[in-house]
Design a protein around this motif. Structure first.
Motif, PDB file in Angstrom:
ATOM      1  N   UNK A 221       0.863  -1.190   0.000  1.00  0.00           N
ATOM      2  CA  UNK A 221       0.000   0.000   0.000  1.00  0.00           C
ATOM      3  C   UNK A 221       0.894   1.232   0.000  1.00  0.00           C
ATOM      4  N   UNK A 222       0.318   2.400  -0.289  1.00  0.00           N
ATOM      5  CA  UNK A 222       1.110   3.631  -0.271  1.00  0.00           C
ATOM      6  C   UNK A 222       1.093   4.275   1.107  1.00  0.00           C
ATOM      7  N   UNK A 223       1.929   5.282   1.288  1.00  0.00           N
ATOM      8  CA  UNK A 223       2.083   5.914   2.602  1.00  0.00           C
ATOM      9  C   UNK A 223       0.802   6.613   3.052  1.00  0.00           C
ATOM     10  N   UNK A 224       0.085   7.229   2.105  1.00  0.00           N
ATOM     11  CA  UNK A 224      -1.158   7.911   2.470  1.00  0.00           C
ATOM     12  C   UNK A 224      -2.195   6.919   2.983  1.00  0.00           C
ATOM     13  N   UNK A 225      -2.211   5.728   2.377  1.00  0.00           N
ATOM     14  CA  UNK A 225      -3.146   4.698   2.830  1.00  0.00           C
ATOM     15  C   UNK A 225      -2.805   4.245   4.249  1.00  0.00           C
ATOM     16  N   UNK A 254      -5.271  -5.679  10.567  1.00  0.00           N
ATOM     17  CA  UNK A 254      -6.023  -4.914   9.584  1.00  0.00           C
ATOM     18  C   UNK A 254      -5.803  -5.434   8.169  1.00  0.00           C
ATOM     19  N   UNK A 255      -4.543  -5.672   7.783  1.00  0.00           N
ATOM     20  CA  UNK A 255      -4.224  -6.063   6.408  1.00  0.00           C
ATOM     21  C   UNK A 255      -4.142  -7.581   6.211  1.00  0.00           C
ATOM     22  N   UNK A 297      -8.344  -4.489   4.411  1.00  0.00           N
ATOM     23  CA  UNK A 297      -8.027  -3.138   3.967  1.00  0.00           C
ATOM     24  C   UNK A 297      -9.051  -2.685   2.962  1.00  0.00           C
ATOM     25  N   UNK A 298      -8.604  -2.348   1.743  1.00  0.00           N
ATOM     26  CA  UNK A 298      -9.524  -1.945   0.674  1.00  0.00           C
ATOM     27  C   UNK A 298      -9.731  -3.079  -0.312  1.00  0.00           C
ATOM     28  N   UNK A 299      -9.161  -4.244  -0.045  1.00  0.00           N
ATOM     29  CA  UNK A 299      -9.250  -5.380  -0.951  1.00  0.00           C
ATOM     30  C   UNK A 299     -10.241  -6.414  -0.439  1.00  0.00           C
ATOM     31  N   UNK A 300     -10.841  -7.142  -1.392  1.00  0.00           N
ATOM     32  CA  UNK A 300     -11.720  -8.259  -1.066  1.00  0.00           C
ATOM     33  C   UNK A 300     -11.026  -9.566  -1.433  1.00  0.00           C
TER      34      UNK A 300
END
Length: 318
Positions: A221-225, A254-255, A297-300
């Motif tokens: 993931x990126x730093x902003x995430x 979380x991840x 996270x943002x993934x399924x």
């Protein structure tokens, strides 16, 4: 063999004619003589004021300033605030008694000024400094009950709480930390610094930490995430020497790297590559077919056995 010597004035080497010769030429000798005389005059000028006030009972403002080791303006301030009595002889002449100076100093023994607590958003506090400018000065807040505080130096703050100097100054100013200045060095309230930079029991119990760069590589993931997830999910963080660290335990929860690295689950992108469906089609199939889905996270993540079963059935039906 001729002997050489360095000139005591210009430092140039020259051949001496006698052992007592100190200068290379008459010009250097004359200049050295004038320099010595000038030093003597400077010494007399510096000590003359002190000689004049040795036995004087009545002092002008300038001589009172010399006696107290402060500026003349400060003497005017003491007189204006009625802390030091003075007698006006004429419109241009005033005197101060030596006895009044001694009485003022005897009646005001030095007590260290200890600031109380300061709340953010309040008006600037009134600073109280000792009359002798050589003594330490501390920030002073007007409170109903003064609190005795323990102070530590800036170097100790940086070593204990692992902060950089610039971060220390900015944080102390922004949060109005009580500061005491001694011999040109800042000392900070230990209690307030512990409240600001101190480590909570939860953070103290954690042993594994990741920097932003390490988390980016580990979880892809990126730093902003990382920052946004840490804020939204209240992931414990700590800052040391300007570097932010995130709790590895909480990021793992979380991840879920145990699931993302597992062969039991597909990502949506993997399903796209294997079966050639669009994302919209895959989401529809997952919804209507009841495929086990885990959000990381943002993934399924989609259960591999369910995907293979449903896709095989759709292929047979086709």
């Amino acid at each position: 063999m001729k002997r050489t010597k360095k000139c005591a004035f210009c430092g140039k080497e020259f051949t001496i004619n006698s052992g007592s010769q100190r200068y290379c030429c008459e010009e250097c000798a004359e200049k050295a003589k004038r320099q010595k005389k000038a030093r003597q005059l400077d010494f007399l000028k510096a000590t003359e004021p002190m000689m004049d006030i040795q036995g004087a009972e009545y002092l002008s403002f300038s001589k009172a300033a010399i006696l107290m080791g402060c500026s003349r303006q400060y003497i005017y301030k003491l007189v204006a605030e009625k802390k030091l009595p003075a007698s006006r002889i004429s419109s241009r002449m005033s005197f101060i008694r030596r006895a009044d100076i001694e009485a003022m100093l005897a009646g005001n023994p030095y007590h260290r000024v200890l600031p109380g607590t300061r709340q953010k958003g309040k008006k600037k506090s009134v600073s109280a400094k000792p009359q002798n400018s050589s003594l330490p000065s501390c920030s002073k807040t007007v409170t109903s009950q003064e609190e005795v505080l323990d102070y530590i130096s800036g170097e100790d703050v940086m070593a204990i709480y692992k902060v950089k100097k610039s971060w220390l100054y900015a944080s102390a100013k922004e949060n109005q930390i009580p500061i005491c200045k001694i011999a040109g060095k800042n000392y900070y309230s230990r209690k307030h610094m512990d409240d600001l930079f101190g480590v909570t029991e939860e953070i103290a119990s954690l042993t594994e930490w990741l920097t932003s760069k390490e988390a980016e590589v580990k979880y892809n993931v990126n730093s902003q995430s990382i920052k946004s997830h840490a804020y939204r999910h209240h992931i414990p963080t700590k800052r040391e020497y300007g570097q932010t660290y995130y709790s590895k335990k909480h990021l793992d929860e979380l991840f879920r790297p145990d699931l993302t690295d597992s062969e039991d689950y597909y990502t949506v992108e993997q399903v796209q590559q294997i079966y050639g469906y669009t994302k919209a089609n895959i989401h529809h199939i997952v919804k209507v077919s009841g495929i086990t889905k885990v959000k990381v996270g943002v993934k399924n993540l989609l259960l591999r056995t369910d995907i293979d079963r449903v896709m095989s059935a759709r292929k047979n039906n086709a």
